[in-house]
Motif scaffolding. Sequence first.
Motif, mmCIF file in Angstrom:
data_model
loop_
_atom_site.group_PDB
_atom_site.id
_atom_site.type_symbol
_atom_site.label_atom_id
_atom_site.label_comp_id
_atom_site.label_asym_id
_atom_site.label_seq_id
_atom_site.Cartn_x
_atom_site.Cartn_y
_atom_site.Cartn_z
ATOM 1 N N ALA A 80 1.364 -1.068 -0.364
ATOM 2 C CA ALA A 80 0.209 -0.057 -0.066
ATOM 3 C C ALA A 80 0.782 1.319 0.229
ATOM 4 O O ALA A 80 2.156 1.120 0.366
ATOM 5 C CB ALA A 80 -0.807 0.449 1.329
ATOM 6 N N VAL A 81 0.384 2.597 -0.796
ATOM 7 C CA VAL A 81 1.197 3.268 -1.118
ATOM 8 C C VAL A 81 0.406 4.653 -0.416
ATOM 9 O O VAL A 81 -0.973 4.827 -0.999
ATOM 10 C CB VAL A 81 2.122 3.628 -1.830
ATOM 11 N N GLY A 82 0.944 5.690 -0.622
ATOM 12 C CA GLY A 82 0.468 6.977 -0.651
ATOM 13 C C GLY A 82 -0.655 7.341 0.417
ATOM 14 O O GLY A 82 -0.454 6.927 1.512
ATOM 15 N N ASP A 83 -1.915 8.207 0.279
ATOM 16 C CA ASP A 83 -2.193 8.741 1.462
ATOM 17 C C ASP A 83 -3.133 8.274 2.027
ATOM 18 O O ASP A 83 -3.741 7.421 3.797
ATOM 19 C CB ASP A 83 -3.428 9.715 0.851
ATOM 20 N N ILE A 84 -3.234 6.258 1.427
ATOM 21 C CA ILE A 84 -4.025 5.451 1.421
ATOM 22 C C ILE A 84 -3.295 5.066 3.313
ATOM 23 O O ILE A 84 -3.805 3.888 3.944
ATOM 24 C CB ILE A 84 -4.529 4.407 1.010
ATOM 25 N N VAL A 85 -1.576 4.937 2.688
ATOM 26 C CA VAL A 85 -1.282 5.028 4.117
ATOM 27 C C VAL A 85 -0.944 5.929 5.636
ATOM 28 O O VAL A 85 -0.916 6.223 6.524
ATOM 29 C CB VAL A 85 -0.023 4.262 3.700
ATOM 30 N N TRP A 134 4.426 13.280 -1.669
ATOM 31 C CA TRP A 134 4.666 11.905 -0.624
ATOM 32 C C TRP A 134 4.230 10.885 -1.333
ATOM 33 O O TRP A 134 5.056 9.895 -1.634
ATOM 34 C CB TRP A 134 4.221 12.402 0.025
ATOM 35 N N ALA A 135 2.804 10.884 -2.302
ATOM 36 C CA ALA A 135 2.508 9.870 -2.707
ATOM 37 C C ALA A 135 3.773 9.305 -3.691
ATOM 38 O O ALA A 135 3.739 8.196 -4.163
ATOM 39 C CB ALA A 135 1.661 9.893 -3.298
ATOM 40 N N ILE A 136 4.619 9.750 -4.570
ATOM 41 C CA ILE A 136 5.362 10.067 -5.642
ATOM 42 C C ILE A 136 6.728 8.889 -5.327
ATOM 43 O O ILE A 136 7.143 7.639 -5.418
ATOM 44 C CB ILE A 136 5.437 10.753 -6.766
ATOM 45 N N ARG A 137 6.701 9.518 -4.275
ATOM 46 C CA ARG A 137 8.085 8.501 -3.232
ATOM 47 C C ARG A 137 7.688 7.075 -2.770
ATOM 48 O O ARG A 137 8.252 6.819 -3.039
ATOM 49 C CB ARG A 137 8.127 10.349 -2.043
ATOM 50 N N ASP A 138 6.260 7.600 -2.139
ATOM 51 C CA ASP A 138 5.636 5.949 -2.113
ATOM 52 C C ASP A 138 6.489 4.771 -2.643
ATOM 53 O O ASP A 138 6.026 3.999 -2.425
ATOM 54 C CB ASP A 138 4.585 6.317 -1.159
#
Length: 490
Positions: free
Chosen positions: A452-457, A465-469
């Motif tokens: 899981a990545v981005g805002d849902i985490v 930050w979503a791109i980084r994740d």
Amino acid sequence: MAKQPMLKFVTVDRDMPEKRDAKVRAHDFDEIYAEFAAAKAEEQASRCSQCGVPYCQSHCPLHNNIPDWLNLTATHRLEEAYAISQATNTFPEICGRICPQDRLCEGNCVIEQSGHGTVTIGAVEKYITDTAWEKGWVKPANPEVEREESVGIIGAGPGGLAAADVLRRAGLQVTVYDRYDRAGGLLTYGIPGFKLEKDVVMRRIKQLEDGGVKFVQNCNVGEDTSFAEIREKHTAIIIATGVYKTRDLRGEGSDSKGIVRAIDYLTASNRASNFGDTVPEFDSGELNAEGKKVVVIGGGDTAMDCVRTAIRQGAESVKCLYRRDRANMPGSQREVANAEEEGVEFVWLSAPVGFTSGVIEPGAAGAGAGVVKTTLVQKMRLGAPDATGRQSPEVIEGSDYHEDADLVIKALGFEPEDLPKLWGEDGLEVTRWGTVRAEFGSGKTSLPGVYAVGDIVRGASLVVWAIRDGRDCAAAILDDLASGAAIAAE
């Protein structure tokens, strides 16, 4: 001795690309900043001090190699500058437009701290990549070897797309499932065109498609297909749904007609104004501010998007209520200034406590339903700082007043949907805030083969930050595959 191309911050003043006049830009959805010309981009890049400890880089979530690509831009090596920029950032032209540089790279620039004015990093980043597109330097994925392993990504926002790009370039088969009819998530339907023109997003989507990423649109997991079915099809799954549940208002009259969610309002506007879609709720006026007294509640970047959109739709007046003062506003100060120039009025230290409404005449559509007429506002003051140093708002007794409102937009932030319940997957662990519990860096969840990545985490956060994740998660999947780890469920 060769002339020094850098460290010109002492002799060259900081300069931004020309900003269109507020009286003109307030009537369209075009981006408000012009492009840098080559000479101006080189001039501004040459202001970089090339410091030994680049705080711009360390305060960028992607740790972009900013000093190097500024140097390359200043010395006429733009294709190399693009290569350096693209090496750490999947979407540099998007970050150059919408990142809050004043809080990240530019705000922590060494020469900014010394009083010389920060390097205009975001504008140069945008210039580099827009030029790269014009010159044909931006290429779709062309992996040397096609691999059998496949990854299913649920959510076509920035986190999911960043992961898709990295995985596809490594030769994996990638399918992205998304609830909307166009990919991009909030990049497409949440952020207005005056900050991010939609052709900028659509050309990235096409680049991913040209590179072999498959998109399954209008696919709402839990309704159109099950999570279990998607999981069966792929070696690994990445959850990148973002957070779309809106924090709600309480108080008398909060269920009145004319009180709408920011995401619904912005999506309708983007569809109608930027894509030319037929949107019944927009055409009927339900999600259109034209001729209305608009009140937006909230102080973040979404609130700024709403107030500036309402101005462009021809609202009679636009007011933004925020319970703290300007200094404590979470949204970009640059966006606040742009909104003020365009005619938005900010009502600081103010919070809604209720709403009054009128009644539709009998026989009319929706008869008997209350339509918002005013917002009951309570004035606030900032109390003593808490343990973190932040001051909490306190009510000023007897200060209530009514603010006229034909349209109230709730921009109070977003929360995660209950994915375990929606998807029938009790084994997917979540935190007490409802976000998916995932390992830092890799994105591994409690389910084998599910990441899981981005805002849902993270909860509602920044695109960068979503791109980084997404990039970190893709790298973790590739590492697991290389090590022979059994990442999928048995």
